[in-house]
Motif scaffolding. Sequence first.
Motif, mmCIF file in Angstrom:
data_model
loop_
_atom_site.group_PDB
_atom_site.id
_atom_site.type_symbol
_atom_site.label_atom_id
_atom_site.label_comp_id
_atom_site.label_asym_id
_atom_site.label_seq_id
_atom_site.Cartn_x
_atom_site.Cartn_y
_atom_site.Cartn_z
ATOM 1 N N GLU A 61 4.307 14.799 -5.278
ATOM 2 C CA GLU A 61 3.463 15.753 -6.002
ATOM 3 C C GLU A 61 2.816 15.100 -7.218
ATOM 4 N N LEU A 62 3.590 14.342 -7.973
ATOM 5 C CA LEU A 62 3.033 13.652 -9.129
ATOM 6 C C LEU A 62 1.980 12.635 -8.692
ATOM 7 N N TYR A 63 2.233 11.964 -7.591
ATOM 8 C CA TYR A 63 1.264 11.006 -7.066
ATOM 9 C C TYR A 63 -0.049 11.720 -6.724
ATOM 10 N N ALA A 64 0.042 12.887 -6.129
ATOM 11 C CA ALA A 64 -1.167 13.660 -5.812
ATOM 12 C C ALA A 64 -1.917 14.044 -7.083
ATOM 13 N N TYR A 65 -1.202 14.411 -8.129
ATOM 14 C CA TYR A 65 -1.854 14.722 -9.405
ATOM 15 C C TYR A 65 -2.607 13.493 -9.927
ATOM 16 N N ILE A 66 -1.944 12.347 -9.897
ATOM 17 C CA ILE A 66 -2.567 11.116 -10.392
ATOM 18 C C ILE A 66 -3.784 10.765 -9.540
ATOM 19 N N GLN A 67 -3.656 10.915 -8.226
ATOM 20 C CA GLN A 67 -4.773 10.605 -7.335
ATOM 21 C C GLN A 67 -5.957 11.544 -7.541
ATOM 22 N N SER A 68 -5.726 12.699 -8.129
ATOM 23 C CA SER A 68 -6.820 13.651 -8.351
ATOM 24 C C SER A 68 -7.736 13.227 -9.507
ATOM 25 N N VAL A 87 5.801 1.653 -10.937
ATOM 26 C CA VAL A 87 7.087 0.971 -11.155
ATOM 27 C C VAL A 87 8.251 1.936 -10.954
ATOM 28 N N GLY A 88 8.180 3.110 -11.588
ATOM 29 C CA GLY A 88 9.261 4.084 -11.471
ATOM 30 C C GLY A 88 9.413 4.632 -10.069
ATOM 31 N N GLY A 89 8.292 4.967 -9.433
ATOM 32 C CA GLY A 89 8.338 5.556 -8.102
ATOM 33 C C GLY A 89 8.783 4.584 -7.030
ATOM 34 N N ILE A 90 8.265 3.358 -7.089
ATOM 35 C CA ILE A 90 8.631 2.361 -6.081
ATOM 36 C C ILE A 90 10.093 1.966 -6.214
ATOM 37 N N SER A 91 10.579 1.853 -7.431
ATOM 38 C CA SER A 91 11.964 1.420 -7.644
ATOM 39 C C SER A 91 12.966 2.575 -7.636
ATOM 40 N N SER A 92 12.484 3.797 -7.507
ATOM 41 C CA SER A 92 13.363 4.965 -7.529
ATOM 42 C C SER A 92 14.395 4.920 -6.409
ATOM 43 N N ALA A 93 15.597 5.336 -6.726
ATOM 44 C CA ALA A 93 16.660 5.431 -5.722
ATOM 45 C C ALA A 93 16.316 6.476 -4.668
ATOM 46 N N HIS A 94 15.386 7.371 -4.984
ATOM 47 C CA HIS A 94 14.985 8.420 -4.047
ATOM 48 C C HIS A 94 13.930 7.944 -3.050
ATOM 49 N N ASN A 95 13.311 6.794 -3.321
ATOM 50 C CA ASN A 95 12.279 6.256 -2.439
ATOM 51 C C ASN A 95 12.973 5.545 -1.277
ATOM 52 N N PRO A 96 12.706 5.983 -0.035
ATOM 53 C CA PRO A 96 13.412 5.388 1.103
ATOM 54 C C PRO A 96 13.115 3.899 1.256
ATOM 55 N N LEU A 97 14.043 3.221 1.875
ATOM 56 C CA LEU A 97 13.875 1.791 2.134
ATOM 57 C C LEU A 97 13.175 1.580 3.470
ATOM 58 N N GLU A 100 9.753 3.462 5.822
ATOM 59 C CA GLU A 100 9.386 4.747 5.224
ATOM 60 C C GLU A 100 9.115 4.649 3.719
ATOM 61 N N ARG A 101 9.281 3.462 3.166
ATOM 62 C CA ARG A 101 9.098 3.269 1.717
ATOM 63 C C ARG A 101 7.679 3.656 1.310
ATOM 64 N N ARG A 102 7.569 4.300 0.191
ATOM 65 C CA ARG A 102 6.263 4.678 -0.360
ATOM 66 C C ARG A 102 5.888 3.677 -1.461
ATOM 67 N N TRP A 103 4.712 3.137 -1.351
ATOM 68 C CA TRP A 103 4.238 2.125 -2.294
ATOM 69 C C TRP A 103 3.272 2.773 -3.290
ATOM 70 N N TYR A 104 3.822 3.695 -4.046
ATOM 71 C CA TYR A 104 3.048 4.498 -4.988
ATOM 72 C C TYR A 104 2.164 3.649 -5.902
ATOM 73 N N GLY A 105 0.889 3.994 -5.943
ATOM 74 C CA GLY A 105 -0.036 3.411 -6.910
ATOM 75 C C GLY A 105 -0.650 2.078 -6.541
ATOM 76 N N LEU A 106 -0.091 1.369 -5.570
ATOM 77 C CA LEU A 106 -0.616 0.038 -5.271
ATOM 78 C C LEU A 106 -2.027 0.097 -4.702
ATOM 79 N N ALA A 107 -2.307 1.076 -3.844
ATOM 80 C CA ALA A 107 -3.661 1.200 -3.286
ATOM 81 C C ALA A 107 -4.675 1.472 -4.395
ATOM 82 N N GLU A 108 -4.305 2.324 -5.339
ATOM 83 C CA GLU A 108 -5.213 2.636 -6.446
ATOM 84 C C GLU A 108 -5.452 1.412 -7.331
ATOM 85 N N LEU A 109 -4.399 0.670 -7.618
ATOM 86 C CA LEU A 109 -4.560 -0.540 -8.427
ATOM 87 C C LEU A 109 -5.474 -1.538 -7.717
#
Length: 132
Positions: A61-68, A87-97, A100-109
């Motif tokens: 959800e936060l990623y969608a806000y940022i992408q907006s 950094v926080g999202g990719i390294s989060s313990a909640h992000n699957p390995l 299925e891992r989500r690479w939050y923000g890398l496409a935008e960068l």
Amino acid sequence: EELVRRCVEVLGFLAQRGHMDSRLLGLVWRASLDKHETVKQAVYGALADLSAHLPLPLLDELYAYIQSIPFAEYTAHTLTLLRGFAVGGISSAHNPLKEERRWYGLAELWQLMADAAPVSAELRSAAASVLA
């Protein structure tokens, strides 16, 4: 601005205990909309700090806000939010390995580094530095 800074610890506590929800995340996000840059900076800092503790649905959800946020409206503060969230999202313990891992923000960068991106050369260079 000071209020936001003081709320970071409370929000972090809620997130770490699993009591942060979509409604509260939306409330924090909306606190940054149409505000002075110093308020945005404080809210963005809080959100970046929270990202390491959010469950996967709230990270999405936060990623969608940022992408907006259109690239044409990016500032140094927005880039700092994107970096902190990545950094926080990719390294989060909640992000699957694995796959299925989500690479939050890398496409935008990556997109921000492109010559066609509607950002200043300074922001383009800063995005490249984040990925370096």
